[in-house]
Write an enzyme that holds these catalytic residues in place. Sequence first.
Site, PDB file in Angstrom:
ATOM      1  N   ARG A 296       0.833  -1.213   0.000  1.00 30.84           N
ATOM      2  CA  ARG A 296       0.000   0.000   0.000  1.00 30.84           C
ATOM      3  C   ARG A 296       0.860   1.253   0.000  1.00 30.84           C
ATOM      4  O   ARG A 296       0.597   2.205  -0.735  1.00 30.84           O
ATOM      5  CB  ARG A 296      -0.941  -0.020   1.205  1.00 30.84           C
ATOM      6  CG  ARG A 296      -2.076  -0.973   0.989  1.00 30.84           C
ATOM      7  CD  ARG A 296      -3.027  -1.101   2.171  1.00 30.84           C
ATOM      8  NE  ARG A 296      -4.152  -1.933   1.724  1.00 30.84           N
ATOM      9  CZ  ARG A 296      -5.207  -2.253   2.461  1.00 30.84           C
ATOM     10  NH1 ARG A 296      -5.320  -1.807   3.701  1.00 30.84           N
ATOM     11  NH2 ARG A 296      -6.173  -2.992   1.960  1.00 30.84           N
TER      12      ARG A 296
ATOM     13  N   TYR B 162      -5.759  -0.727  -7.059  1.00 29.61           N
ATOM     14  CA  TYR B 162      -5.184  -1.975  -6.531  1.00 29.61           C
ATOM     15  C   TYR B 162      -4.589  -1.835  -5.126  1.00 29.61           C
ATOM     16  O   TYR B 162      -4.463  -0.748  -4.609  1.00 29.61           O
ATOM     17  CB  TYR B 162      -4.249  -2.650  -7.515  1.00 29.61           C
ATOM     18  CG  TYR B 162      -3.015  -1.953  -8.056  1.00 29.61           C
ATOM     19  CD1 TYR B 162      -2.446  -0.853  -7.469  1.00 29.61           C
ATOM     20  CD2 TYR B 162      -2.409  -2.473  -9.201  1.00 29.61           C
ATOM     21  CE1 TYR B 162      -1.299  -0.287  -7.997  1.00 29.61           C
ATOM     22  CE2 TYR B 162      -1.258  -1.910  -9.731  1.00 29.61           C
ATOM     23  CZ  TYR B 162      -0.708  -0.822  -9.117  1.00 29.61           C
ATOM     24  OH  TYR B 162       0.417  -0.267  -9.643  1.00 29.61           O
ATOM     25  N   GLU B 163      -4.302  -2.990  -4.546  1.00 26.68           N
ATOM     26  CA  GLU B 163      -3.826  -3.062  -3.145  1.00 26.68           C
ATOM     27  C   GLU B 163      -4.827  -2.440  -2.174  1.00 26.68           C
ATOM     28  O   GLU B 163      -4.434  -1.803  -1.200  1.00 26.68           O
ATOM     29  CB  GLU B 163      -2.448  -2.401  -2.996  1.00 26.68           C
ATOM     30  CG  GLU B 163      -1.379  -2.891  -3.951  1.00 26.68           C
ATOM     31  CD  GLU B 163      -1.150  -4.394  -3.929  1.00 26.68           C
ATOM     32  OE1 GLU B 163      -1.574  -5.055  -2.972  1.00 26.68           O
ATOM     33  OE2 GLU B 163      -0.568  -4.905  -4.900  1.00 26.68           O
ATOM     34  N   GLY B 164      -6.102  -2.671  -2.405  1.00 24.02           N
ATOM     35  CA  GLY B 164      -7.145  -2.061  -1.572  1.00 24.02           C
ATOM     36  C   GLY B 164      -7.568  -0.755  -2.208  1.00 24.02           C
ATOM     37  O   GLY B 164      -6.784   0.191  -2.242  1.00 24.02           O
TER      38      GLY B 164
END
Lengths: 580, 580
Positions: free
Chosen positions: B292, B430-432
């Site tokens: 993140r 992406y990545e949350g």
Amino acid sequence: MTFRAPVRDLAFALKTVGHSALMAQAFPDLDEDTVLAVLEAAGAFTESELAPLNRKGDTEGAKYANGKVTAAPGFAAAYQAFVAGGWNALSSDPEYGGQGLTGALGLAVFEMVHASNMAFGLCPMLTQGAIEALALHGTERQKRLVLPKLVSGEWTGTMNLTEPQAGSDLAAVATRAEPDGKGGYRLHGQKIYITWGDHDAADNICHLVLARLPDAPPGVKGISLFLATKRLVDDAGNLGDPNDLRAGSIEHKLGIHGSPTCVMLFEGAQAELVGELNNGIAHMFVMMNAARLQVGVQGVAIAERAFQQALAFAQERKQGRAAWAPDGAIYGHPDVRRSLLLMKAKIEAARAICLSTGVLNDVARLAVDEAARAVAKARAELFTPIAKAWSTDIGVEVASMGVQIHGGMGFIEETGAAQHYRDARIAPIYEGTNGIQAIDLVGRKAPMENGAVVDALAAEMHETANALSGTPGLETVGARLEAGVAALERATDWILANKGPNALSGATPYLKLAGDVVGGWMLGLQALALVGATDDWSASKAALARVYSAQILAQAPGLAEGVMEGAGDYEAVSAHALGG
Amino acid sequence: MTFRAPVRDLAFALKTVGHSALMAQAFPDLDEDTVLAVLEAAGAFTESELAPLNRKGDTEGAKYANGKVTAAPGFAAAYQAFVAGGWNALSSDPEYGGQGLTGALGLAVFEMVHASNMAFGLCPMLTQGAIEALALHGTERQKRLVLPKLVSGEWTGTMNLTEPQAGSDLAAVATRAEPDGKGGYRLHGQKIYITWGDHDAADNICHLVLARLPDAPPGVKGISLFLATKRLVDDAGNLGDPNDLRAGSIEHKLGIHGSPTCVMLFEGAQAELVGELNNGIAHMFVMMNAARLQVGVQGVAIAERAFQQALAFAQERKQGRAAWAPDGAIYGHPDVRRSLLLMKAKIEAARAICLSTGVLNDVARLAVDEAARAVAKARAELFTPIAKAWSTDIGVEVASMGVQIHGGMGFIEETGAAQHYRDARIAPIYEGTNGIQAIDLVGRKAPMENGAVVDALAAEMHETANALSGTPGLETVGARLEAGVAALERATDWILANKGPNALSGATPYLKLAGDVVGGWMLGLQALALVGATDDWSASKAALARVYSAQILAQAPGLAEGVMEGAGDYEAVSAHALGG
């Protein structure tokens, strides 16, 4: 993803920006039922004929080969159906074969055209500009032979302005127009970024071209407007030989792949003068203003399309425990719903600003009362840069929010959300970049009549704020609109007091502030118009006004500070200090 | 367009977020000169080896054929050079072959990697996540045989989380892990959106895979983390047969075409458990948090690249009469310069937030004092969702502003500005997704220690605001920061008092508010650090702080109103009312 024409929203938006009063005064044959019937028929056409081609237009696009452009798959046939349905002629003068509906209604129809297929919509949009230029400034011959073909859509039109060295700065136009000794001209030069500059969807293409005579004065005062057709037209209106002009290539673009963006080569093309010699820039602005408003409508349109797709996805896609959806649809997640409502609120605000500008243009043209015409004309001039820039910025924002709602699928091209994000990006650029619009607003429009045009608008908005403040459920909208209008007034006073670089460096935030506040006003008017109605659609309009006021209007006072910052820091920083 | 590594800005940003103090305490062998030398060498590598491949990565991309993925042209050789240069091992533990530099310095280097070529940077970025997971939770065998290969970069790593039905909601993961009776497992299932899931740039690929045992509890508490390598590894570390896993296809994406995004098929692949059974989500978050922050850095990176390109264009392109440029370069137009300075101010703010989070992570890991570690850990946790979401939103915004500065040329793919606009769009997803980050911030992070973590931050920011208010030339920055911090405190109190849908519907504006204010604080700290310096670079930092305060911080109080709106209107509006 199917497109659903937002007929009810469009009809309602038209009503709340004065379309009914306009019809009552200047269009005795037009009534609300007819308006609705037109919107519904146009909606059905765009849903069934244009929307299904949108993706193919993107993936396959227009093609260039051997000096000719072929429209994207299905586009030529759809264009023929568009013309056959009379959709090109809606708002044009019956004298030239038009249907004589209001320009505002024409705009509403075009919103659906652009939403269903923006790349397609550009073709008739450009034709519209050519129609307006020839109707106002054309010669008798042009009005007799060319205009009716443009109105019907049998022929299409283009605007040939930009050259490699002449983008925002048209003073640098270098295309030459040499008198041919027979009352006509021969054009020599290269134009770039010519939308639908060549294609195979119509019999002829009418190029309106900025060029200068060999002995013309330098700068914008030496530029004239010419008409050069792809195929020559004899005095009986018959098509003759190809003219000496052609597409040299088409651009490989980020989006609107279905719209061929051409390099146009004028190699001694026969041309006729349009309007007065050396007054081409002024004549061109007739087309340009119409096109600017239409581009604003494109911003609304692409936002609407992106919103519809995101809403449909949010209802289908299930992830996690959604507070407001037993089935887990992400529409039930507060953060997703917030995003969707904000998208919708922005769309409705931008739609109302654009349609209001359309109504004002109609009133300016047709009202019986001369004073009313002048008032409407001034406000339409004030609104045009806002309609163009603010709405197209919203087009990009909302398309981006639409991608986001799709999560990972939004980044995959097959989903279609990414196309809107790509397509939307052109609208803040063409027909005068949004920076140019902002400069127009602070330099020419806000200062009109010494600020009285903005003052009159502010007074009306204060009235609406008062009415909202006294209406249960809309008090916060009223309070925030009041504060927003006050912020706009402060910023306007500052802009008028600060010419030159100070005002110019505040131009973009000023335009945003003006759009934010006027958009909030429009949503306030919509909410007021529905007070007492209890169906969920009506209730949603009040909710959208509240959401907008909390999420956008509340920031107006802060935004005004940004307008009034002054140019000092901007002027002082060298490119070198920034790493350049 | 060449990329110029922003070494001076990076070194300065590191200094102002406590990197020097960190080095003094925990990295006795590292000094400012070494930091600068590392940044310069990394900058030179990214400029010469990675940046030139960026466009080809976009236009040609990675290719899938016959079950195998081939990296984009030049990427495999560049990756070998990256590994050979030791760039993969910068911040890793020397025990496993790393160079033991600070994580923050590693982030700064990665910013340049992503800026030069974001699609390339994803490969080592994913490896980094795998390194952190195995270093913390790996078995002795994994640490001995796999970890050193990942640290050197000879092998690469992936995160296999997402499945078609399990995106933001990992509870829905369905990939099965069946015990093989020999202490290992066999994986069966399909994963999607696997970044660099297959390629030909390294000898082996280590997939970290979320899956569940047949008898595991439902939901997130039944998910375990596994390691499955593309080629099997014997106990001496030799590569053996291919494992029973493969890429099924790669996605056709909006951007980062040079990064293969794979569908991964696990068809009985041999796998080892990583960490504890059924605790895979927690272990996965080790990777995820590192990723993140790295994605936040990507936002900064793509913004920096887009800014550089726009700045170079603005110095070259001549249009009209520019108030501040005798040669007519559009850099001399106030509106263009305003746009460029605002881009730069956002970049510096986001860069400082990301690097600060990196320093906090280092302190949390390495500080001698346990209390200091705990304080740093809490603030790093608070900052991580802000660093990810706020910086990536800025990546998209700045890339879009970069397109705009190019005018019509920005929409033409050959110019390159459009690639940044497309590439940037993945980072908020992406990545949350950024919505997930916002929910994490209001649901878990802001409420830490009953709000005391935010309180301590606010107290520090008030101090800085005071210092700014007492510094000639920075008074307005101080006043606006003070008002911004107060707005953030009001909004935080409201968030803590309003759980559930109310807080969730305010999550996205709350994150934006927090990022806006913390970013303003960071720029204020930078300006204070340079008081007295008179060179144009130092002066530009004060100017950027002022610009940011007027254009962004000034809107904080209004933004706080949007946070505190409550969920009522959102909850009430049905999809049907919106046209769905």
